[in-house]
Write a protein that holds these residues in place. Sequence first.
Motif, mmCIF file in Angstrom:
data_model
loop_
_atom_site.group_PDB
_atom_site.id
_atom_site.type_symbol
_atom_site.label_atom_id
_atom_site.label_comp_id
_atom_site.label_asym_id
_atom_site.label_seq_id
_atom_site.Cartn_x
_atom_site.Cartn_y
_atom_site.Cartn_z
ATOM 1 N N LEU A 67 88.108 71.373 -78.576
ATOM 2 C CA LEU A 67 87.558 70.804 -77.339
ATOM 3 C C LEU A 67 87.054 69.381 -77.558
ATOM 4 O O LEU A 67 87.248 68.512 -76.697
ATOM 5 C CB LEU A 67 86.428 71.692 -76.820
ATOM 6 N N LEU A 119 96.299 71.436 -76.632
ATOM 7 C CA LEU A 119 96.154 72.493 -75.629
ATOM 8 C C LEU A 119 96.837 73.780 -76.095
ATOM 9 O O LEU A 119 96.326 74.885 -75.852
ATOM 10 C CB LEU A 119 96.740 72.036 -74.293
ATOM 11 N N MET A 122 94.588 75.381 -78.652
ATOM 12 C CA MET A 122 93.460 76.041 -77.990
ATOM 13 C C MET A 122 93.876 77.401 -77.430
ATOM 14 O O MET A 122 93.110 78.371 -77.481
ATOM 15 C CB MET A 122 92.912 75.145 -76.880
ATOM 16 N N ARG A 126 92.338 81.101 -78.446
ATOM 17 C CA ARG A 126 91.868 82.108 -77.489
ATOM 18 C C ARG A 126 92.596 83.438 -77.679
ATOM 19 O O ARG A 126 92.003 84.506 -77.535
ATOM 20 C CB ARG A 126 92.064 81.612 -76.058
ATOM 21 N N CYS A 245 88.696 82.177 -70.676
ATOM 22 C CA CYS A 245 90.011 81.511 -70.644
ATOM 23 C C CYS A 245 90.234 80.656 -69.406
ATOM 24 O O CYS A 245 91.143 79.807 -69.395
ATOM 25 C CB CYS A 245 91.121 82.555 -70.716
ATOM 26 N N HIS A 248 90.188 76.771 -69.811
ATOM 27 C CA HIS A 248 91.372 76.245 -70.497
ATOM 28 C C HIS A 248 92.588 76.287 -69.588
ATOM 29 O O HIS A 248 93.388 75.336 -69.559
ATOM 30 C CB HIS A 248 91.625 77.043 -71.776
ATOM 31 N N TYR A 294 84.915 72.390 -68.042
ATOM 32 C CA TYR A 294 84.383 73.099 -69.213
ATOM 33 C C TYR A 294 82.876 73.307 -69.118
ATOM 34 O O TYR A 294 82.351 74.330 -69.561
ATOM 35 C CB TYR A 294 84.727 72.327 -70.494
#
Length: 318
Positions: A67, A119, A122, A126, A245, A248, A294
Amino acid sequence: MRGDNQSFLGDPPQEFILLGVSDRPWLELPLFVVLLVSYILAMLGNIAIILVSWLDPRLHSPMYIFLSHLSFLDLCYTTTTVPQMLVNMGSSRKTISYSGCMVQCAIFHWLGCTECIVLAAMALDRYVAICEPLRYAVIMPRPLSRQLVAVAWLSGFGNSLVQVVLTVQLRFCGRQVLNNFFCEVPAMIKLSCADTAVNDATLSALVAFFVLVPLALILLSYGFIARTVLRIQSSRGRHKAFGTCSSHLGVVSLFYLPAIYMYLQPPSSYSQEQGKFISLFYSIITPTLNPFIYTLRNKDVKGALRRLLSRTWRFCRR
């Protein structure tokens, strides 16, 4: 004389004239205000996320390493384009030098490709956190997250290098008017008077690889996440997992939808007016919205911001 003319037509222009976002002069002042406010908000929001991610010990997990790099990318995105736009809006001479244009192209495409991979990393993080929670620390240690970030930056640089090397070889035959508000490879290809088949094919291939492959990884990760979440018996657990989630997914949608529309079509055939609007969206609006997405949806980030503000307030009162 003919040889001199051919040499002149083959030489790159010393500068480009940027037409900007709109050809309506009365829109310049409102656009200037909107862009200035958006830039300030993007700077403040992304700097705040970078600070709390690095200063708060509770946010030293791989998710917040990714992030913080995403926020740094957004910070660079806006700084690459907005200051030049603001200067041009306040000036009667809306130009950018040829070298400055190439540098802007290089940085912008470097950042865009890097963000695609960050991305995707990320989403992978997750997936491991929700589908393999007991093995999360083993599968996704902090050194691995830093290695993934390094791969993202190096891949973005390689993509940018290829694009710029091909772009500097284009001939413009004296054309200087760039129908955009900043220098971007599709707009440069559109302006060229040479055969751009190689540039079109290379851009499409690289973008397909660096956009579609990370996007496929993201969709696959969230497919497994959705299957795991739907098996959770408690509604509170499902809500918590989806809430983790959703931020994101929102950022992925804001970034990928415009990028797919913009780049997964031949650059020589895309609409300039639509292209300018899409470029404005993912280069300015998206980096401005990401920190708020976020912050509003993530309790850890909100708590870290409150703790940082509290410490700052106590320090200032001394």
